[in-house]
Write a protein that holds these residues in place. Structure first.
Motif, PDB file in Angstrom:
ATOM      1  N   ALA A   1      -5.693  42.757  16.233  1.00 33.58           N
ATOM      2  CA  ALA A   1      -6.600  41.609  16.054  1.00 33.58           C
ATOM      3  C   ALA A   1      -7.967  41.918  16.666  1.00 33.58           C
ATOM      4  O   ALA A   1      -9.008  41.570  16.089  1.00 33.58           O
ATOM      5  N   PHE A   2      -7.983  42.560  17.804  1.00 32.51           N
ATOM      6  CA  PHE A   2      -9.238  42.966  18.436  1.00 32.51           C
ATOM      7  C   PHE A   2     -10.012  43.910  17.509  1.00 32.51           C
ATOM      8  O   PHE A   2     -11.224  43.753  17.300  1.00 32.51           O
ATOM      9  N   LEU A   3      -9.319  44.901  16.964  1.00 34.10           N
ATOM     10  CA  LEU A   3      -9.973  45.859  16.076  1.00 34.10           C
ATOM     11  C   LEU A   3     -10.484  45.191  14.805  1.00 34.10           C
ATOM     12  O   LEU A   3     -11.564  45.539  14.303  1.00 34.10           O
ATOM     13  N   GLU A   4      -9.735  44.222  14.286  1.00 35.49           N
ATOM     14  CA  GLU A   4     -10.189  43.467  13.109  1.00 35.49           C
ATOM     15  C   GLU A   4     -11.503  42.731  13.401  1.00 35.49           C
ATOM     16  O   GLU A   4     -12.410  42.705  12.571  1.00 35.49           O
ATOM     17  N   LYS A   5     -11.590  42.142  14.592  1.00 32.14           N
ATOM     18  CA  LYS A   5     -12.833  41.466  14.983  1.00 32.14           C
ATOM     19  C   LYS A   5     -13.986  42.459  15.060  1.00 32.14           C
ATOM     20  O   LYS A   5     -15.115  42.149  14.687  1.00 32.14           O
ATOM     21  N   ARG A   6     -13.693  43.654  15.540  1.00 36.39           N
ATOM     22  CA  ARG A   6     -14.731  44.679  15.631  1.00 36.39           C
ATOM     23  C   ARG A   6     -15.153  45.169  14.242  1.00 36.39           C
ATOM     24  O   ARG A   6     -16.303  45.547  14.045  1.00 36.39           O
ATOM     25  N   ILE A   7     -14.244  45.152  13.293  1.00 32.50           N
ATOM     26  CA  ILE A   7     -14.611  45.479  11.907  1.00 32.50           C
ATOM     27  C   ILE A   7     -15.556  44.408  11.387  1.00 32.50           C
ATOM     28  O   ILE A   7     -16.597  44.719  10.790  1.00 32.50           O
ATOM     29  N   GLU A   8     -15.210  43.137  11.617  1.00 31.69           N
ATOM     30  CA  GLU A   8     -16.067  42.030  11.181  1.00 31.69           C
ATOM     31  C   GLU A   8     -17.453  42.111  11.804  1.00 31.69           C
ATOM     32  O   GLU A   8     -18.446  41.758  11.167  1.00 31.69           O
ATOM     33  N   ARG A   9     -17.529  42.560  13.031  1.00 28.34           N
ATOM     34  CA  ARG A   9     -18.802  42.701  13.728  1.00 28.34           C
ATOM     35  C   ARG A   9     -19.597  43.909  13.260  1.00 28.34           C
ATOM     36  O   ARG A   9     -20.775  44.045  13.572  1.00 28.34           O
ATOM     37  N   GLY A  10     -18.938  44.806  12.552  1.00 26.79           N
ATOM     38  CA  GLY A  10     -19.602  46.007  12.078  1.00 26.79           C
ATOM     39  C   GLY A  10     -19.493  47.181  13.027  1.00 26.79           C
ATOM     40  O   GLY A  10     -20.137  48.214  12.799  1.00 26.79           O
ATOM     41  N   ASP A  11     -18.694  47.069  14.069  1.00 27.93           N
ATOM     42  CA  ASP A  11     -18.531  48.160  15.027  1.00 27.93           C
ATOM     43  C   ASP A  11     -17.614  49.258  14.500  1.00 27.93           C
ATOM     44  O   ASP A  11     -17.673  50.390  14.978  1.00 27.93           O
ATOM     45  N   ILE A  12     -16.769  48.911  13.561  1.00 29.83           N
ATOM     46  CA  ILE A  12     -15.827  49.849  12.959  1.00 29.83           C
ATOM     47  C   ILE A  12     -15.961  49.705  11.449  1.00 29.83           C
ATOM     48  O   ILE A  12     -16.127  48.592  10.934  1.00 29.83           O
ATOM     49  N   LYS A  13     -15.872  50.827  10.730  1.00 25.95           N
ATOM     50  CA  LYS A  13     -16.020  50.748   9.280  1.00 25.95           C
ATOM     51  C   LYS A  13     -14.838  50.015   8.652  1.00 25.95           C
ATOM     52  O   LYS A  13     -13.708  50.054   9.163  1.00 25.95           O
TER      53      LYS A  13
END
Length: 170
Positions: A144-156
């Motif tokens: 869930a943390f990584l999904e939020k980071r995807i939404e933020r644009g931190d992860i492709k």
């Protein structure tokens, strides 16, 4: 979930009761790690805690309930959640570094817990299932943390977050 914050109790009696229960859980952890769950008795646990064995049954209905209390108190998923909760301003690399270092610290500090947990997982399918449940919960939190980071644009986009989380925690 185990409550460690003593400020949550309204009376001194509740505070002392919680403290005694906590002492019994910690004593059980030591005994279970040395003798295994099956090889341990409530007398062993009581002796380790410095109480009568009857007191254990005041707090726990059975030795098995005490085992689950040990696992609930000492597992690491709460710490994973806490680290991720306060990591909005960190890079992904910094977050994973903090998680990795903290998990190593916890493993070092909780040697008795790991010995007990993995030893019992070999002998007790219920404990093995509990470990898998805790791992899945940790994977859910990290994913869930990584999904939020995807939404933020931190992860492709397209990164398999559950796959990454599972590999990191396993």
């Amino acid at each position: 979930m185990w409550r460690n914050n003593m400020d949550e109790f309204s009376t001194e009696r509740e505070r002392k009761s919680h403290q005694r229960k906590n002492e019994l859980i910690d004593a059980a952890l030591i005994v279970f790690s040395k003798k295994g769950f099956t090889g341990s008795t409530t007398k062993d646990i009581a002796a380790e805690a410095g109480v009568t064995d009857g007191l254990i049954y005041h707090y726990f209905a059975s030795k098995e309930e005490l085992l689950w209390a040990v696992i609930d108190k000492h597992h690491f998923t709460g710490e994973i959640r806490r680290i991720l909760q306060f990591s909005d301003n960190l890079t992904i690399q910094e977050v994973f570094n903090r998680l990795f270092i903290r998990l190593l610290e916890l493993m070092h500090q909780n040697e008795h817990f790991l010995v007990m947990l993995f030893g019992e997982a070999q002998r007790n399918p219920k404990v093995a299932d509990k470990i898998q449940t805790l791992i899945r919960y940790g994977v859910d939190i990290l994913s869930a943390f990584l999904e939020k980071r995807i939404e933020r644009g931190d992860i492709k986009k397209g990164v398999q977050t559950r796959h990454i989380a599972r590999h990191f925690l396993n």
